[in-house]
Design an enzyme around this catalytic site. Structure first.
Site, PDB file in Angstrom:
ATOM      1  N   LYS A  13       0.838  -1.214   0.000  1.00  0.00           N
ATOM      2  CA  LYS A  13       0.000   0.000   0.000  1.00  0.00           C
ATOM      3  C   LYS A  13       0.873   1.265   0.000  1.00  0.00           C
ATOM      4  O   LYS A  13       0.638   2.198  -0.760  1.00  0.00           O
ATOM      5  CB  LYS A  13      -0.942   0.007   1.221  1.00  0.00           C
ATOM      6  CG  LYS A  13      -1.869  -1.202   1.288  1.00  0.00           C
ATOM      7  CD  LYS A  13      -2.826  -1.135   2.463  1.00  0.00           C
ATOM      8  CE  LYS A  13      -2.171  -1.188   3.832  1.00  0.00           C
ATOM      9  NZ  LYS A  13      -1.445  -2.450   4.120  1.00  0.00           N
ATOM     10  N   ARG A  88     -10.067   1.389   7.707  1.00  0.00           N
ATOM     11  CA  ARG A  88      -9.482   0.098   8.060  1.00  0.00           C
ATOM     12  C   ARG A  88     -10.493  -0.827   8.725  1.00  0.00           C
ATOM     13  O   ARG A  88     -10.197  -1.983   8.996  1.00  0.00           O
ATOM     14  CB  ARG A  88      -8.343   0.376   9.035  1.00  0.00           C
ATOM     15  CG  ARG A  88      -7.181  -0.577   8.964  1.00  0.00           C
ATOM     16  CD  ARG A  88      -6.170  -0.126   9.981  1.00  0.00           C
ATOM     17  NE  ARG A  88      -4.945  -0.866   9.918  1.00  0.00           N
ATOM     18  CZ  ARG A  88      -3.899  -0.546   9.167  1.00  0.00           C
ATOM     19  NH1 ARG A  88      -3.924   0.504   8.386  1.00  0.00           N
ATOM     20  NH2 ARG A  88      -2.816  -1.279   9.200  1.00  0.00           N
ATOM     21  N   ARG A 127      11.898  -6.521   6.067  1.00  0.00           N
ATOM     22  CA  ARG A 127      12.023  -5.085   6.299  1.00  0.00           C
ATOM     23  C   ARG A 127      12.395  -4.768   7.746  1.00  0.00           C
ATOM     24  O   ARG A 127      12.701  -3.615   8.076  1.00  0.00           O
ATOM     25  CB  ARG A 127      10.680  -4.418   5.944  1.00  0.00           C
ATOM     26  CG  ARG A 127      10.693  -2.919   5.932  1.00  0.00           C
ATOM     27  CD  ARG A 127       9.348  -2.336   5.572  1.00  0.00           C
ATOM     28  NE  ARG A 127       8.325  -2.647   6.572  1.00  0.00           N
ATOM     29  CZ  ARG A 127       7.062  -2.247   6.494  1.00  0.00           C
ATOM     30  NH1 ARG A 127       6.655  -1.533   5.473  1.00  0.00           N
ATOM     31  NH2 ARG A 127       6.192  -2.563   7.434  1.00  0.00           N
ATOM     32  N   ARG A 132      11.263  -0.504  11.763  1.00  0.00           N
ATOM     33  CA  ARG A 132       9.865  -0.243  12.152  1.00  0.00           C
ATOM     34  C   ARG A 132       9.519  -1.142  13.328  1.00  0.00           C
ATOM     35  O   ARG A 132       9.650  -2.356  13.249  1.00  0.00           O
ATOM     36  CB  ARG A 132       8.927  -0.482  10.964  1.00  0.00           C
ATOM     37  CG  ARG A 132       7.976   0.695  10.771  1.00  0.00           C
ATOM     38  CD  ARG A 132       7.091   0.520   9.590  1.00  0.00           C
ATOM     39  NE  ARG A 132       5.828  -0.099   9.953  1.00  0.00           N
ATOM     40  CZ  ARG A 132       4.766  -0.099   9.165  1.00  0.00           C
ATOM     41  NH1 ARG A 132       4.821   0.471   7.989  1.00  0.00           N
ATOM     42  NH2 ARG A 132       3.661  -0.686   9.550  1.00  0.00           N
ATOM     43  N   ARG A 143      -0.714  -8.206  13.502  1.00  0.00           N
ATOM     44  CA  ARG A 143      -1.220  -7.297  12.448  1.00  0.00           C
ATOM     45  C   ARG A 143      -1.989  -8.071  11.381  1.00  0.00           C
ATOM     46  O   ARG A 143      -3.015  -7.620  10.889  1.00  0.00           O
ATOM     47  CB  ARG A 143      -0.047  -6.532  11.818  1.00  0.00           C
ATOM     48  CG  ARG A 143       0.509  -5.449  12.742  1.00  0.00           C
ATOM     49  CD  ARG A 143       1.906  -5.022  12.341  1.00  0.00           C
ATOM     50  NE  ARG A 143       1.969  -4.415  11.034  1.00  0.00           N
ATOM     51  CZ  ARG A 143       3.094  -4.352  10.309  1.00  0.00           C
ATOM     52  NH1 ARG A 143       4.239  -4.852  10.779  1.00  0.00           N
ATOM     53  NH2 ARG A 143       3.090  -3.771   9.133  1.00  0.00           N
TER      54      ARG A 143
END
Ligand code: AP5
Length: 189
Positions: A13, A88, A127, A132, A143
């Site tokens: 996204k 969301r 990542r 993060r 998540r």
């Protein structure tokens, strides 16, 4: 043009939001980026939302709306926007729709980036080194679970409104971009 990007965490996204915003000359509004900015700046709102983000839980609606609505104000007056990470939940989508412009948030098309959890996991854990805080393995699992429970029902909501455009998000980034642009331009024609 007013677009929404939907998809599991890691579906692309943010990546596609930036490219599409440049292509169409519109704003990329990422609720996650806006919230992380508040956290990094140690604002009172940032202090309030930090633990939700760190744990992979949804931030309460009032806080999300306060951040997103401000950012959308200018964008809505200009050429439009690409919403990434918002709405969301069904409640957020219904509330955004109920308050359509000039007061609220309209949507012309919803791009669904279709990706398996398996590939999403591998992208997100790849990542993790970038720092993060919610890219640790257990938070990634949370998540994904929150997405399937709270966000996936939006697919049916937007499909019923004939706004949903499903895109295979497995392909390389430029190919996904080209497929999205073709789908958006075809539906706008
Ligand atoms: P948010 O920031 O929205 O994160 P997310 O939905 O978990 O998604 P990500 O940003 O991790 O992934 P993405 O789909 O954008 O993929 P990306 O392009 O980054 O939300 C974070 C948190 O904020 C939430 O958990 C919640 O706490 C809170 N929050 C935010 N909005 C909220 C709301 N509306 N209500 C309540 N709470 C809210 O790509 C991921 C990786 O894959 C990158 O490394 C990228 O380079 C790579 N990649 C992308 N595309 C490809 C491709 N085609 N091929 C190979 N690699 C690719």
């Amino acid at each position: 043009m007013r677009l929404v990007l939907l998809g599991v965490p890691g579906s692309g996204k943010g990546t596609q939001g930036e490219v599409l915003a440049a292509h169409y000359g519109i704003r990329h509004v990422s609720s996650g980026d806006l919230l992380r900015h508040e956290v990094a700046a140690h604002t009172p709102l940032g202090e309030e939302v930090k633990s939700f983000i760190d744990d992979g839980e949804l931030v309460p609606d009032e806080l999300v709306f306060s951040v997103v609505a401000g950012a959308l104000d200018d964008a809505a007056r200009a050429q439009g926007y690409i919403l990434d990470g918002f709405p969301r939940t069904l409640a957020q989508a219904q509330r955004a729709r109920a308050s359509a412009p000039p007061a609220g948030i309209a949507v012309d098309a919803v791009v669904y980036l279709d990706l398996s959890d398996k590939v999403a996991r591998s992208r997100l854990s790849g990542r993790a080194a970038e720092g993060r805080v919610d890219d640790g393995d257990s938070v990634i699992e949370r998540r994904l679970a929150v997405y399937h429970h709270a966000t996936q029902p939006l697919l049916g909501f937007y499909r019923a409104l004939r706004l949903l455009r499903a895109i295979d998000a497995n392909a390389p980034i430029p190919q996904v971009t080209a497929t999205i642009i073709a789908a958006i331009d075809a539906s706008a024609a």
